[in-house]
Design an enzyme around this catalytic site. Structure first.
Site, short mmCIF file in Angstrom:
data_model
loop_
_atom_site.label_atom_id
_atom_site.label_comp_id
_atom_site.label_asym_id
_atom_site.label_seq_id
_atom_site.Cartn_x
_atom_site.Cartn_y
_atom_site.Cartn_z
N ARG A 161 0.87 -1.18 0.00
CA ARG A 161 0.00 0.00 0.00
C ARG A 161 0.90 1.23 0.00
O ARG A 161 2.06 1.17 0.43
CB ARG A 161 -0.89 0.01 1.24
CG ARG A 161 -1.84 -1.17 1.36
CD ARG A 161 -2.65 -1.07 2.64
NE ARG A 161 -3.62 -2.16 2.77
CZ ARG A 161 -3.38 -3.31 3.41
NH1 ARG A 161 -2.19 -3.49 3.98
NH2 ARG A 161 -4.30 -4.25 3.50
N LYS A 185 -2.47 -2.20 7.72
CA LYS A 185 -3.69 -1.71 8.38
C LYS A 185 -3.85 -2.38 9.74
O LYS A 185 -3.53 -3.56 9.92
CB LYS A 185 -4.92 -2.02 7.51
CG LYS A 185 -5.03 -1.12 6.28
CD LYS A 185 -6.34 -1.37 5.57
CE LYS A 185 -6.54 -0.39 4.42
NZ LYS A 185 -7.81 -0.60 3.71
N HIS A 254 -2.18 3.15 -6.39
CA HIS A 254 -2.66 1.81 -6.04
C HIS A 254 -2.68 0.85 -7.23
O HIS A 254 -2.85 -0.36 -7.04
CB HIS A 254 -4.07 1.92 -5.45
CG HIS A 254 -4.22 1.19 -4.14
ND1 HIS A 254 -3.35 1.37 -3.08
CD2 HIS A 254 -5.12 0.27 -3.72
CE1 HIS A 254 -3.72 0.60 -2.07
NE2 HIS A 254 -4.79 -0.07 -2.43
N ARG A 257 -0.23 -2.06 -7.04
CA ARG A 257 -0.66 -3.09 -6.07
C ARG A 257 -1.73 -3.98 -6.69
O ARG A 257 -1.68 -5.21 -6.57
CB ARG A 257 -1.17 -2.41 -4.80
CG ARG A 257 -1.72 -3.35 -3.73
CD ARG A 257 -1.99 -2.57 -2.45
NE ARG A 257 -2.90 -3.24 -1.55
CZ ARG A 257 -2.54 -4.12 -0.63
NH1 ARG A 257 -1.28 -4.46 -0.51
NH2 ARG A 257 -3.43 -4.66 0.17
N HIS A 280 -4.35 -8.74 3.39
CA HIS A 280 -5.80 -8.62 3.52
C HIS A 280 -6.28 -9.41 4.73
O HIS A 280 -5.94 -10.59 4.87
CB HIS A 280 -6.51 -9.16 2.27
CG HIS A 280 -6.39 -8.26 1.09
ND1 HIS A 280 -6.53 -8.71 -0.21
CD2 HIS A 280 -6.14 -6.93 0.99
CE1 HIS A 280 -6.38 -7.70 -1.06
NE2 HIS A 280 -6.15 -6.62 -0.35
N TYR A 289 -9.75 -10.02 -7.17
CA TYR A 289 -8.75 -10.20 -8.22
C TYR A 289 -8.98 -11.47 -9.03
O TYR A 289 -8.51 -11.59 -10.15
CB TYR A 289 -7.35 -10.20 -7.62
CG TYR A 289 -7.01 -8.89 -6.96
CD1 TYR A 289 -6.78 -7.73 -7.71
CD2 TYR A 289 -6.95 -8.78 -5.57
CE1 TYR A 289 -6.51 -6.53 -7.10
CE2 TYR A 289 -6.66 -7.57 -4.95
CZ TYR A 289 -6.45 -6.45 -5.73
OH TYR A 289 -6.18 -5.25 -5.12
#
Length: 316
Positions: A161, A185, A254, A257, A280, A289
């Site tokens: 990220r 995150k 982004h 990524r 994730h 994806y």
């Protein structure tokens, strides 16, 4: 982070403002949410508070079910997208739950409100050929060009990220073993392998370009601007936009990524591996994806399978 991440520029210093700051402090101290998430909640709630004050509501127990509905209607009328309204709704519902648990609100007035479901948007990705062209653009003879090359190669190599990439320090990279340590995150740490191409350009950047950009300053961050300070999100956005324009591609930070995730799946990587690679928390986020990969498969099928129908027309 301080309890008041963003100053409320309104003239009010009422209970609403105090309650929002109490909620933000709870998110920081007890929930340990990422700073960007907390700032987003705070901005959304300050906007909601401004709407309430326009209706002369200054106390949480004055807020009614219809006030929330009418606020969401105003957002829609003024052109807010469904995804944006969903973000506002999430902030308001979390705030109401908190206030009810703290017994400062008599009942959770948001409990039966349905959050609007945004349409699933497939992320923009580049083909592997387009990615190769993008990564070949920086002029590595120049200090800033070498920085850009190392920056883009590392982002593509690791699927980082933007916030993860720009917060890296030299100590987060093991050039000998080929690993990067990043904090994602929710302050979750992950260790990501780095390929030899990115390692080579990182070595060159650290040995020649970064010392030149530092101008004898002391900065922890790995990637610097031409003033010797940490490269910002805005700075990185300008860099990748400029390179994208050279290829007539409308890309964002982004995009790399998204692209590496898709390329990994196209080349046979396991979905769980890609989930860990990207950091994730939920595999459903990674599964988007697979839709992109399915589209790639469908196009290939139509182009090359002798019984696809479109292949037959192409032969004619």
């Amino acid at each position: 982070m301080s309890a008041s991440l963003i100053k409320d520029n309104s003239k009010y210093n009422d209970q609403l403002k105090w309650e929002i700051e109490s909620f933000i402090n709870y998110l920081m101290v007890e929930r340990s949410l990422a700073e960007n998430t907390i700032i987003s909640y705070q901005l959304d709630l300050y906007a909601f508070a401004a709407f309430l004050r326009s209706r002369e509501i200054f106390n949480v127990n004055q807020i009614g079910h219809n006030d929330i509905i009418e606020y969401l209607a105003v957002l829609k009328e003024t052109g807010s997208q469904t995804s944006t309204i969903a973000h506002y709704m999430a902030a308001i519902k979390s705030f109401c739950r908190f206030e009810t648990a703290e017994k400062r609100m008599d009942k959770d007035i948001s409990q039966n409100l349905q959050t609007p479901r945004p349409h699933a948007m497939l992320p923009v990705v580049m083909s592997q050929a387009q990615t190769d062209k993008l990564l070949s653009l920086p002029d590595t003879v120049k200090p800033l060009g070498l920085r850009d090359k190392a920056l883009l190669e590392l982002m593509y190599a690791c699927g980082l990220r933007v916030s993860e990439l720009l917060s890296l320090t030299a100590h987060d990279i093991d050039l000998k073993l080929g690993f990067v340590r990043c904090i994602g995150k929710g302050s979750k740490e992950r260790i990501i392998p780095v390929g030899s191409v990115a390692i080579n350009f990182l070595n060159e950047y650290l040995n020649s370009s970064r010392p030149f950009l530092l101008h004898q300053k002391q900065t922890r961050e790995l990637f610097l601007n031409n003033r010797g300070t940490a490269l910002t999100r805005q700075g990185f956005w300008k860099i990748i936009k400029a390179y994208g324009n050279k290829l007539n591609l409308d890309i964002s930070p982004h995009t790399l990524r998204h692209s590496v995730a898709t390329h990994l799946l196209e080349n046979g990587a396991d979905l769980r591996v890609v989930q860990d690679f990207l950091g994730h928390a939920n595999i459903s986020t990674t599964q988007i994806y697979t839709h992109l990969d399915s589209e790639h498969l469908k196009k290939s099928y139509d182009s090359y399978h002798p019984r696809s129908g479109k292949f037959e027309k192409k032969k004619e």
